[in-house]
Design a protein around this motif. Sequence first.
Motif, PDB file in Angstrom:
ATOM      1  N   ASP A  28      -6.158   7.215 -11.810  1.00 32.31           N
ATOM      2  CA  ASP A  28      -6.539   7.332 -10.564  1.00 32.31           C
ATOM      3  C   ASP A  28      -7.946   7.550 -10.580  1.00 32.31           C
ATOM      4  OD1 ASP A  28      -3.811   7.499 -10.253  1.00 32.31           O
ATOM      5  OD2 ASP A  28      -3.812   9.181  -8.836  1.00 32.31           O
ATOM      6  N   GLU A  29      -8.592   6.550  -9.599  1.00 30.18           N
ATOM      7  CA  GLU A  29     -10.199   6.821  -9.680  1.00 30.18           C
ATOM      8  C   GLU A  29     -10.729   6.618  -8.070  1.00 30.18           C
ATOM      9  OE1 GLU A  29     -14.625   4.949 -11.548  1.00 30.18           O
ATOM     10  OE2 GLU A  29     -12.455   4.328 -12.232  1.00 30.18           O
ATOM     11  N   ARG A  30     -11.487   7.600  -7.758  1.00 31.03           N
ATOM     12  CA  ARG A  30     -11.953   7.324  -6.122  1.00 31.03           C
ATOM     13  C   ARG A  30     -13.348   6.793  -6.381  1.00 31.03           C
ATOM     14  NH1 ARG A  30      -9.803  10.132  -1.828  1.00 31.03           N
ATOM     15  NH2 ARG A  30      -8.221  11.611  -2.335  1.00 31.03           N
ATOM     16  N   LYS A  31     -13.490   5.678  -5.866  1.00 32.93           N
ATOM     17  CA  LYS A  31     -14.653   4.870  -5.714  1.00 32.93           C
ATOM     18  C   LYS A  31     -15.465   5.111  -4.680  1.00 32.93           C
ATOM     19  CE  LYS A  31     -13.257   1.989  -8.860  1.00 32.93           C
ATOM     20  NZ  LYS A  31     -13.805   1.927 -10.259  1.00 32.93           N
ATOM     21  N   THR A  32     -16.912   4.857  -4.795  1.00 32.97           N
ATOM     22  CA  THR A  32     -18.110   5.178  -3.884  1.00 32.97           C
ATOM     23  C   THR A  32     -17.660   4.790  -2.469  1.00 32.97           C
ATOM     24  OG1 THR A  32     -19.426   3.160  -4.515  1.00 32.97           O
ATOM     25  CG2 THR A  32     -19.641   5.414  -5.550  1.00 32.97           C
ATOM     26  N   ASP A  33     -16.792   3.686  -2.243  1.00 32.00           N
ATOM     27  CA  ASP A  33     -16.501   3.208  -0.891  1.00 32.00           C
ATOM     28  C   ASP A  33     -15.126   3.757  -0.543  1.00 32.00           C
ATOM     29  OD1 ASP A  33     -14.824   2.053  -2.507  1.00 32.00           O
ATOM     30  OD2 ASP A  33     -14.945   0.086  -1.789  1.00 32.00           O
ATOM     31  N   LYS A  34     -14.724   4.955  -1.083  1.00 34.03           N
ATOM     32  CA  LYS A  34     -13.600   5.760  -0.688  1.00 34.03           C
ATOM     33  C   LYS A  34     -12.213   5.026  -0.835  1.00 34.03           C
ATOM     34  CE  LYS A  34     -15.791   8.887   2.652  1.00 34.03           C
ATOM     35  NZ  LYS A  34     -17.030   8.253   2.372  1.00 34.03           N
ATOM     36  N   SER A  35     -12.493   4.008  -1.820  1.00 30.46           N
ATOM     37  CA  SER A  35     -11.103   3.205  -1.979  1.00 30.46           C
ATOM     38  C   SER A  35     -10.515   4.132  -3.417  1.00 30.46           C
ATOM     39  CB  SER A  35     -11.308   1.901  -2.351  1.00 30.46           C
ATOM     40  OG  SER A  35     -12.330   1.797  -3.583  1.00 30.46           O
ATOM     41  N   ILE A  36      -9.347   3.749  -3.359  1.00 33.23           N
ATOM     42  CA  ILE A  36      -8.674   4.297  -4.851  1.00 33.23           C
ATOM     43  C   ILE A  36      -8.073   3.289  -5.817  1.00 33.23           C
ATOM     44  CG2 ILE A  36      -6.931   6.094  -5.516  1.00 33.23           C
ATOM     45  CD1 ILE A  36      -8.751   7.293  -3.788  1.00 33.23           C
ATOM     46  N   PRO A  81      -9.487   2.146   2.564  1.00 32.59           N
ATOM     47  CA  PRO A  81      -9.333   3.006   3.588  1.00 32.59           C
ATOM     48  C   PRO A  81      -9.482   2.111   4.842  1.00 32.59           C
ATOM     49  CG  PRO A  81     -11.621   3.120   2.712  1.00 32.59           C
ATOM     50  CD  PRO A  81     -10.876   2.312   1.796  1.00 32.59           C
ATOM     51  N   THR A  82      -8.413   2.648   5.664  1.00 31.54           N
ATOM     52  CA  THR A  82      -8.387   1.974   7.092  1.00 31.54           C
ATOM     53  C   THR A  82      -9.647   2.211   8.091  1.00 31.54           C
ATOM     54  OG1 THR A  82      -6.205   1.914   7.096  1.00 31.54           O
ATOM     55  CG2 THR A  82      -7.158   1.410   9.121  1.00 31.54           C
ATOM     56  N   ASP A  83     -10.055   3.514   7.901  1.00 30.35           N
ATOM     57  CA  ASP A  83     -11.240   4.205   8.537  1.00 30.35           C
ATOM     58  C   ASP A  83     -12.243   4.404   7.079  1.00 30.35           C
ATOM     59  OD1 ASP A  83     -13.304   5.529   9.368  1.00 30.35           O
ATOM     60  OD2 ASP A  83     -12.179   6.938  10.472  1.00 30.35           O
ATOM     61  N   PRO A  84     -13.165   3.570   6.967  1.00 27.95           N
ATOM     62  CA  PRO A  84     -14.126   3.639   5.833  1.00 27.95           C
ATOM     63  C   PRO A  84     -14.878   5.000   5.816  1.00 27.95           C
ATOM     64  CG  PRO A  84     -15.009   2.158   7.464  1.00 27.95           C
ATOM     65  CD  PRO A  84     -13.739   2.459   7.816  1.00 27.95           C
ATOM     66  N   ASN A  85     -14.966   5.853   6.836  1.00 29.75           N
ATOM     67  CA  ASN A  85     -15.549   7.039   7.025  1.00 29.75           C
ATOM     68  C   ASN A  85     -14.638   8.211   6.567  1.00 29.75           C
ATOM     69  OD1 ASN A  85     -18.113   5.834   7.910  1.00 29.75           O
ATOM     70  ND2 ASN A  85     -16.944   5.620  10.110  1.00 29.75           N
TER      71      ASN A  85
END
Length: 306
Positions: A28-36, A81-85
């Motif tokens: 698993d890797e968390r991206k800078t845009d908060k996606s996984i 993410p549904t909420d990008p924040n």
Amino acid sequence: MKKLTISMGLCLSFFVTFAQERKLETRDERKTDKSIEISYTKTEPGYYTVVLNFSELSNTSRPQEIISVSANSGTLLTLKPTDPNQHINYRYRYQYVRGKYKPRLNADFCYLLPYAQGTKCEVMEAGYANQKYFGAEKPADWKSYFFYTGKEELVTAIRKGLVVEIVDEFETRENVEFTTSQNAVIVEHEDGTLVRYLGFKKGSLKVEAGDQVFPNTPLGLNTFRSKDRFGISIFMYYLSSLDFESLKNQTLVKQKSLYAILTPKFITENNQCMVLENRKTYTAYSSKEIVTKEMSKRELKKYNGK
């Protein structure tokens, strides 16, 4: 995230068992845009089907959880993410098994007999060993063949495919009625079917895992069975179920499988395509048209340039 890995493999008695060696792992890797991004690596060629089971999942849509992959590595899926924040909260476990789940089969495909053209072989339907020795219930679709010859013969591929697994470690044991200690080659076909060639002479294999084979490609020598009899067995199957839970409490008497069994049609003398009859002798037949049937344009060009 804590993950439970369950590796599933095909043992020589056909039924799926739990294996200790991990042949596929996820990362698993968390991206800078908060996606996984959930990626994978695997150690063996061919298709594997991965089943993801999310016990916790928020701030994202539920993704596809059954994924068949063939490359040695790649991305299984990306959670956005549904909420990008906000971050995505998730927890999952995964299971995997060899094969492409519910492949599109060509039931009328005609396979070559596993010997060079002109070779005569006696065909015998193999019984279900677990029924005879352990009292297990025989699967309703059970079908396996022995192909016997009068002398040692080179076994050849019955269809184009990818060698996904080999076993080459057992010496021939003469006059043994039943043993699972046999050398084998497993080939995956383009439509997702798998064929297991079982009973090679040790040290005679001419292919390795990852090799591509075509009809008539030499695989190895068949095994001495008894006086004036050498043979190989062939068994064809495909991944039809992902009910991993049913495997946990199985016994030798009550066994489950994730695979369904095929009754293939073979091309015999005079280019006839048929389901083989028990205890009948057939003559292997081949032709350029049959050999090149599933070749790509590039493969066909190379073949014609020989």
